[in-house]
Design a protein around this motif. Structure first.
Motif, PDB file in Angstrom:
ATOM      1  N   GLN A 142     -11.938   2.057   1.091  1.00 22.31           N
ATOM      2  CA  GLN A 142     -10.481   2.272   1.081  1.00 22.31           C
ATOM      3  C   GLN A 142      -9.856   1.619  -0.143  1.00 22.31           C
ATOM      4  O   GLN A 142      -8.923   2.148  -0.746  1.00 22.31           O
ATOM      5  CB  GLN A 142      -9.847   1.705   2.355  1.00 22.31           C
ATOM      6  CG  GLN A 142     -10.280   2.386   3.614  1.00 22.31           C
ATOM      7  CD  GLN A 142      -9.970   3.858   3.599  1.00 22.31           C
ATOM      8  OE1 GLN A 142      -8.910   4.267   3.174  1.00 22.31           O
ATOM      9  NE2 GLN A 142     -10.919   4.669   4.024  1.00 22.31           N
ATOM     10  N   ALA A 195       1.912   7.336  -2.801  1.00 19.31           N
ATOM     11  CA  ALA A 195       1.509   6.035  -2.253  1.00 19.31           C
ATOM     12  C   ALA A 195       1.749   6.007  -0.760  1.00 19.31           C
ATOM     13  O   ALA A 195       0.923   5.526   0.010  1.00 19.31           O
ATOM     14  CB  ALA A 195       2.270   4.911  -2.931  1.00 19.31           C
ATOM     15  N   LEU A 196       2.904   6.553  -0.349  1.00 18.87           N
ATOM     16  CA  LEU A 196       3.219   6.546   1.090  1.00 18.87           C
ATOM     17  C   LEU A 196       2.188   7.361   1.853  1.00 18.87           C
ATOM     18  O   LEU A 196       1.643   6.916   2.859  1.00 18.87           O
ATOM     19  CB  LEU A 196       4.623   7.112   1.312  1.00 18.87           C
ATOM     20  CG  LEU A 196       5.045   7.211   2.774  1.00 18.87           C
ATOM     21  CD1 LEU A 196       5.067   5.825   3.398  1.00 18.87           C
ATOM     22  CD2 LEU A 196       6.391   7.869   2.903  1.00 18.87           C
ATOM     23  N   TYR A 199      -4.290   6.881  -5.330  1.00 18.60           N
ATOM     24  CA  TYR A 199      -2.906   7.221  -4.942  1.00 18.60           C
ATOM     25  C   TYR A 199      -1.908   6.132  -5.292  1.00 18.60           C
ATOM     26  O   TYR A 199      -0.715   6.330  -5.178  1.00 18.60           O
ATOM     27  CB  TYR A 199      -2.821   7.538  -3.444  1.00 18.60           C
ATOM     28  CG  TYR A 199      -3.211   6.420  -2.527  1.00 18.60           C
ATOM     29  CD1 TYR A 199      -2.323   5.412  -2.242  1.00 18.60           C
ATOM     30  CD2 TYR A 199      -4.464   6.389  -1.930  1.00 18.60           C
ATOM     31  CE1 TYR A 199      -2.661   4.393  -1.413  1.00 18.60           C
ATOM     32  CE2 TYR A 199      -4.813   5.379  -1.107  1.00 18.60           C
ATOM     33  CZ  TYR A 199      -3.912   4.388  -0.848  1.00 18.60           C
ATOM     34  OH  TYR A 199      -4.268   3.373  -0.006  1.00 18.60           O
ATOM     35  N   ASN A 200      -2.334   4.952  -5.699  1.00 17.17           N
ATOM     36  CA  ASN A 200      -1.379   3.855  -5.892  1.00 17.17           C
ATOM     37  C   ASN A 200      -1.559   3.243  -7.279  1.00 17.17           C
ATOM     38  O   ASN A 200      -2.543   2.616  -7.540  1.00 17.17           O
ATOM     39  CB  ASN A 200      -1.624   2.820  -4.794  1.00 17.17           C
ATOM     40  CG  ASN A 200      -0.434   1.931  -4.617  1.00 17.17           C
ATOM     41  OD1 ASN A 200       0.353   1.777  -5.539  1.00 17.17           O
ATOM     42  ND2 ASN A 200      -0.295   1.347  -3.443  1.00 17.17           N
ATOM     43  N   PHE A 245     -16.298  -0.265   4.829  1.00 14.16           N
ATOM     44  CA  PHE A 245     -15.239   0.732   4.987  1.00 14.16           C
ATOM     45  C   PHE A 245     -13.988   0.306   4.211  1.00 14.16           C
ATOM     46  O   PHE A 245     -13.376   1.099   3.499  1.00 14.16           O
ATOM     47  CB  PHE A 245     -14.917   0.895   6.473  1.00 14.16           C
ATOM     48  CG  PHE A 245     -13.798   1.837   6.734  1.00 14.16           C
ATOM     49  CD1 PHE A 245     -14.008   3.196   6.730  1.00 14.16           C
ATOM     50  CD2 PHE A 245     -12.520   1.359   6.964  1.00 14.16           C
ATOM     51  CE1 PHE A 245     -12.970   4.061   6.941  1.00 14.16           C
ATOM     52  CE2 PHE A 245     -11.478   2.221   7.181  1.00 14.16           C
ATOM     53  CZ  PHE A 245     -11.704   3.576   7.171  1.00 14.16           C
ATOM     54  N   LEU A 246     -13.621  -0.983   4.341  1.00 12.59           N
ATOM     55  CA  LEU A 246     -12.445  -1.477   3.621  1.00 12.59           C
ATOM     56  C   LEU A 246     -12.657  -1.392   2.111  1.00 12.59           C
ATOM     57  O   LEU A 246     -11.711  -1.108   1.366  1.00 12.59           O
ATOM     58  CB  LEU A 246     -12.143  -2.921   4.022  1.00 12.59           C
ATOM     59  CG  LEU A 246     -11.471  -3.130   5.362  1.00 12.59           C
ATOM     60  CD1 LEU A 246     -11.060  -4.581   5.501  1.00 12.59           C
ATOM     61  CD2 LEU A 246     -10.255  -2.248   5.522  1.00 12.59           C
ATOM     62  N   SER A 301      -4.580   5.627   4.728  1.00 10.56           N
ATOM     63  CA  SER A 301      -5.619   4.601   4.621  1.00 10.56           C
ATOM     64  C   SER A 301      -5.446   3.536   5.707  1.00 10.56           C
ATOM     65  O   SER A 301      -6.411   3.127   6.358  1.00 10.56           O
ATOM     66  CB  SER A 301      -5.536   3.981   3.229  1.00 10.56           C
ATOM     67  OG  SER A 301      -6.411   2.932   3.109  1.00 10.56           O
ATOM     68  N   LEU A 302      -4.179   3.109   5.904  1.00 12.59           N
ATOM     69  CA  LEU A 302      -3.920   2.084   6.922  1.00 12.59           C
ATOM     70  C   LEU A 302      -4.270   2.594   8.310  1.00 12.59           C
ATOM     71  O   LEU A 302      -4.889   1.893   9.112  1.00 12.59           O
ATOM     72  CB  LEU A 302      -2.448   1.684   6.888  1.00 12.59           C
ATOM     73  CG  LEU A 302      -2.077   0.699   5.797  1.00 12.59           C
ATOM     74  CD1 LEU A 302      -0.578   0.580   5.701  1.00 12.59           C
ATOM     75  CD2 LEU A 302      -2.689  -0.655   6.096  1.00 12.59           C
ATOM     76  N   GLY A 344      -0.922   8.394   0.837  1.00 12.53           N
ATOM     77  CA  GLY A 344      -2.262   7.810   0.764  1.00 12.53           C
ATOM     78  C   GLY A 344      -2.346   6.500   1.507  1.00 12.53           C
ATOM     79  O   GLY A 344      -3.289   6.254   2.254  1.00 12.53           O
ATOM     80  N   GLY A 345      -1.337   5.634   1.315  1.00 11.16           N
ATOM     81  CA  GLY A 345      -1.364   4.303   1.928  1.00 11.16           C
ATOM     82  C   GLY A 345      -1.313   4.382   3.433  1.00 11.16           C
ATOM     83  O   GLY A 345      -2.084   3.703   4.119  1.00 11.16           O
ATOM     84  N   SER A 346      -0.434   5.238   3.962  1.00 10.94           N
ATOM     85  CA  SER A 346      -0.330   5.268   5.422  1.00 10.94           C
ATOM     86  C   SER A 346      -1.584   5.894   6.028  1.00 10.94           C
ATOM     87  O   SER A 346      -2.055   5.448   7.068  1.00 10.94           O
ATOM     88  CB  SER A 346       0.934   6.003   5.876  1.00 10.94           C
ATOM     89  OG  SER A 346       1.043   7.214   5.202  1.00 10.94           O
ATOM     90  N   LEU A 404       0.815  -1.216   0.000  1.00 13.54           N
ATOM     91  CA  LEU A 404       0.000   0.000   0.000  1.00 13.54           C
ATOM     92  C   LEU A 404       0.844   1.259   0.000  1.00 13.54           C
ATOM     93  O   LEU A 404       0.514   2.234  -0.665  1.00 13.54           O
ATOM     94  CB  LEU A 404      -0.933   0.020   1.214  1.00 13.54           C
ATOM     95  CG  LEU A 404      -2.170  -0.856   1.119  1.00 13.54           C
ATOM     96  CD1 LEU A 404      -2.982  -0.732   2.387  1.00 13.54           C
ATOM     97  CD2 LEU A 404      -3.017  -0.437  -0.063  1.00 13.54           C
ATOM     98  N   THR A 405       1.947   1.254   0.769  1.00 11.32           N
ATOM     99  CA  THR A 405       2.702   2.498   0.922  1.00 11.32           C
ATOM    100  C   THR A 405       3.938   2.537   0.036  1.00 11.32           C
ATOM    101  O   THR A 405       4.570   3.586  -0.070  1.00 11.32           O
ATOM    102  CB  THR A 405       3.148   2.692   2.374  1.00 11.32           C
ATOM    103  OG1 THR A 405       3.993   1.594   2.720  1.00 11.32           O
ATOM    104  CG2 THR A 405       1.968   2.731   3.318  1.00 11.32           C
ATOM    105  N   ARG A 406       4.314   1.412  -0.604  1.00  8.04           N
ATOM    106  CA  ARG A 406       5.539   1.341  -1.410  1.00  8.04           C
ATOM    107  C   ARG A 406       6.741   1.814  -0.606  1.00  8.04           C
ATOM    108  O   ARG A 406       7.619   2.475  -1.130  1.00  8.04           O
ATOM    109  CB  ARG A 406       5.410   2.218  -2.664  1.00  8.04           C
ATOM    110  CG  ARG A 406       4.225   1.891  -3.519  1.00  8.04           C
ATOM    111  CD  ARG A 406       4.645   1.066  -4.697  1.00  8.04           C
ATOM    112  NE  ARG A 406       3.492   0.683  -5.490  1.00  8.04           N
ATOM    113  CZ  ARG A 406       3.102   1.368  -6.560  1.00  8.04           C
ATOM    114  NH1 ARG A 406       3.761   2.421  -6.943  1.00  8.04           N
ATOM    115  NH2 ARG A 406       2.074   0.942  -7.239  1.00  8.04           N
ATOM    116  N   ILE A 464      -6.318   5.006   9.213  1.00  9.28           N
ATOM    117  CA  ILE A 464      -7.748   5.200   9.468  1.00  9.28           C
ATOM    118  C   ILE A 464      -8.438   3.841   9.575  1.00  9.28           C
ATOM    119  O   ILE A 464      -9.350   3.659  10.379  1.00  9.28           O
ATOM    120  CB  ILE A 464      -8.380   6.118   8.392  1.00  9.28           C
ATOM    121  CG1 ILE A 464      -9.695   6.680   8.899  1.00  9.28           C
ATOM    122  CG2 ILE A 464      -8.586   5.426   7.098  1.00  9.28           C
ATOM    123  CD1 ILE A 464     -10.216   7.799   8.063  1.00  9.28           C
ATOM    124  N   SER A 465      -7.947   2.841   8.808  1.00  5.59           N
ATOM    125  CA  SER A 465      -8.513   1.494   8.926  1.00  5.59           C
ATOM    126  C   SER A 465      -8.260   0.938  10.322  1.00  5.59           C
ATOM    127  O   SER A 465      -9.146   0.331  10.929  1.00  5.59           O
ATOM    128  CB  SER A 465      -7.901   0.547   7.895  1.00  5.59           C
ATOM    129  OG  SER A 465      -8.131   1.008   6.608  1.00  5.59           O
TER     130      SER A 465
END
Lengths: 287, 160
Positions: A279, B56-57, A286-287, A275-276, B63-64, B59-61, A204-206, B66-67
């Motif tokens: 997401q 990605a960092l 963004y990815n 919710f997931l 998203s993670l 948005g991904g962080s 997700l974050t690369r 908030i999840s």
């Protein structure tokens, strides 16, 4: 949201999906009613529901496999992003359409106890309490299916994964007896879970450093906890598997307890997976 | 080249040489330009990739995070719901009122003046749902009643 809901409903009723789903559910409940209520002459309709909840393993993935996967494959999801509504509204609209498709056969099933009551004594509170629980159980599984569909752009893949996950959930209580309940076994399983979590973070974050960091901290924390007090880990994995089972909580209703904690559990499962899914859709931004 | 044009040949050769030189110069220039362009492109691509990774960092962080927050809230809600007393969350819908306490029992229990401890001897994981439900109802009925689970594997001599 209403527009998405209408569009989805039109799609379901112009294709075979809604009819196949409804037919499967009605056939299975019908077979159950024939076996229990007619042949065995038992007046408890709730036994039929506990028998036929196995059918969710097949029909929920059939219903939910295309909901987002197909949009992605046809690239129509780009239209969804450009709509003047939020992603949450898109997902909720789609989910409500699925619930409507699910409610139609259930409304027919609601007549069964009344029909049987004409020929004998049926205790209606248990029957209708169980039907309500059956509805919420199915709704939770549909939310799970929506999430699985949002992960891939291949319908078949979504259906396969959905069947596997729901089947695992169905048997998780019986499987829990065979899972290692020793403290060390639990530690190993949890470490594997942390590695999977780290892989998801990396995807997700690369950012490898973040994934390694979080994974290492979690594993180190568990190892410390294990050496301090290993009794905490005893029987942890079978416990978690039993707690996560959606079907096990449904059987309480069949046995005659209307358990509000189970309803709360189902609602939180629905919320969490919707919710997931949001997401998962947002991830493409963004990815 | 023909033999009779020999005097002019030198000049022509020179011209040709000049032309060749100019051409090679041009070619080298082109090559250099192309290389520069490629480099710039690479640089731009790397920058893009970095920007994408940064995105990605971020948005991904987000998203993670908030999840994780949502998951924590939902677990808290569940824990709170299961901590509520049984008579608030579990309703008896069985036909023989299997999980309900009759009014006679309620009178007796409410009149209790001494503390009563009910020992439930059961192996862990083998608890019967009906008994568990009933005992938790007794427990929530009166402050004087306390239900204690005793595992015979852990306390083998407890019942003696």
């Amino acid at each position: 949201m209403i527009a998405v809901l209408k569009h989805e409903l039109r799609l379901y009723f112009h294709s075979l999906t809604a009819y196949v789903f409804g037919a499967f559910l009605l056939v299975f409940v019908g077979i159950g009613a024939m076996l229990y209520n007619i042949q065995a002459a038992v007046s408890n309709f709730e036994y039929v529901l506990s028998f036929s909840c196995l059918v969710f393993v097949v029909i929920v993935p059939i219903l939910t496999m295309r909901v987002i996967a197909e949009e992605r494959r046809q690239k129509t999801d780009q239209l969804l992003y450009s709509l003047p509504i939020t992603t949450t509204q898109v997902i909720v609209g789609k989910y409500l359409a699925l619930l409507a498709v699910y409610l139609i056969p259930l409304a027919i099933i609601c007549l069964y106890p009344l029909i049987f009551a004409q020929f004998g004594e049926v205790y209606l509170p248990t029957s209708y309490g169980s039907i309500l629980a059956f509805f919420v159980l199915g709704a939770a599984l549909i939310a799970l299916g929506v999430f699985i569909s949002s992960l891939t752009e291949n319908q078949g893949f979504a259906a396969g994964i959905g069947v596997a996950v729901i089947l695992f959930n169905y048997y998780s209580v019986s499987l829990a007896e065979y899972v290692s309940s020793t403290a060390f076994g639990s530690l190993v399983v949890l470490c594997v879970a942390v590695l999977i979590l780290a892989a998801v973070i990396n995807h997700l974050t690369r950012n490898e450093n973040l994934a390694y960091g979080i994974g290492f901290v979690l594993i180190a924390g568990m190892a410390v906890l294990y050496f301090v007090d290993s009794t905490k880990f005893e029987g942890l994995v079978p416990d978690i598997m039993t707690k996560l089972s959606l079907f096990e909580r449904f059987y309480a209703f069949v046995n005659g307890v209307f358990d509000m904690t189970a309803i709360v559990y189902y609602l939180t499962v629905i919320l969490f997976f919707l919710f997931l899914s949001v997401q998962s859709l947002e991830k493409r931004r963004y990815n | 080249m023909k033999k009779k044009n020999l005097p002019a040949a030198g000049a022509e050769a020179k011209q040709a040489e000049n032309r060749k030189e100019a051409e090679s110069r041009r070619k080298a220039e082109n090559r250099r330009e192309a290389e520069n362009r490629r480099k710039a492109e690479n640089r731009r691509e790397a920058e893009n990739r970095r920007a994408r990774n940064r995105n990605a960092l971020r948005g991904g962080s987000y998203s993670l995070l908030i999840s994780a927050v949502v998951l924590a809230i939902l677990i808290a809600v569940n824990v709170f719901a299961s901590a509520l007393p049984a008579n608030l969350t579990q309703y008896d819908i069985s036909s023989s009122q299997l999980y309900s306490i009759t009014s006679n029992t309620k009178v007796v229990v409410n009149a209790l003046e001494e503390d009563v401890t009910i020992y439930w001897i059961v192996q862990s994981g083998e608890e019967d749902d009906i008994i568990e439900n009933l005992l938790s109802r007794y427990e929530s009925l009166s402050d004087h009643i306390e239900v204690v689970k005793r595992n015979p594997d852990v306390y083998p001599t407890f019942a003696e």
